[in-house]
Design a protein around this motif. Sequence first.
Motif, short mmCIF file in Angstrom:
data_model
loop_
_atom_site.label_atom_id
_atom_site.label_comp_id
_atom_site.label_asym_id
_atom_site.label_seq_id
_atom_site.Cartn_x
_atom_site.Cartn_y
_atom_site.Cartn_z
N PHE A 53 23.80 28.66 -1.38
CA PHE A 53 24.98 27.79 -1.59
C PHE A 53 25.14 26.79 -0.27
CE2 PHE A 53 25.56 31.05 -4.64
CZ PHE A 53 25.68 30.18 -5.65
N ALA A 55 26.10 24.72 2.71
CA ALA A 55 27.13 24.97 3.97
C ALA A 55 26.93 23.96 5.12
CB ALA A 55 27.00 26.59 4.24
N LYS A 63 29.23 29.23 10.03
CA LYS A 63 28.80 28.66 8.67
C LYS A 63 30.21 28.42 7.74
CE LYS A 63 24.68 29.34 6.23
NZ LYS A 63 23.88 30.23 5.51
N HIS A 64 30.05 27.04 7.50
CA HIS A 64 31.20 26.98 6.50
C HIS A 64 30.82 26.30 5.16
CE1 HIS A 64 34.29 27.08 9.75
NE2 HIS A 64 33.19 26.44 10.34
N TYR A 65 30.89 27.12 4.08
CA TYR A 65 30.48 26.92 2.64
C TYR A 65 31.07 25.74 2.18
CZ TYR A 65 27.38 30.97 2.97
OH TYR A 65 26.50 31.58 3.21
N TYR A 66 30.55 24.92 1.40
CA TYR A 66 31.34 23.76 0.38
C TYR A 66 31.92 24.62 -0.82
CZ TYR A 66 29.20 20.45 3.67
OH TYR A 66 28.61 19.67 4.59
N ARG A 68 31.07 28.80 -2.92
CA ARG A 68 30.19 30.09 -3.08
C ARG A 68 30.99 30.77 -3.75
NH1 ARG A 68 31.67 33.77 1.96
NH2 ARG A 68 33.45 32.78 2.33
N ARG A 75 28.67 36.42 -7.70
CA ARG A 75 27.18 35.67 -7.32
C ARG A 75 26.08 36.13 -8.47
NH1 ARG A 75 24.17 34.08 -3.40
NH2 ARG A 75 25.88 34.09 -1.82
#
Length: 90
Positions: A53, A55, A63-66, A68, A75
């Motif tokens: 996903f 990020a 790490k910063h996911y947009y 997920r 998942r």
Amino acid sequence: MTDLTITNVVFTPSRLEERDGGLMGWIECQLGDLRLDGIALRRTREGRITLGFPARRSSGGTKHYYFRPSSDRARREIEMAILGELRAST
């Protein structure tokens, strides 16, 4: 998870040189009224197909996911739904 309806799955293959690292391509899809883009389709060293996903990384390396999945179960369900739609469209 509750009602998970993923539609309009589009696959864009990666370049040949990216495939050596396991990147097979990119997926975009529709989840209700939400369009999800930038999902990576990868093959692991063990041969398993998985999704990555999108990020960004902060200057500190975090790490910063947009977006997920919120759990491993979610998942798996999302992977099954997207991969099922991909198989149905080919």
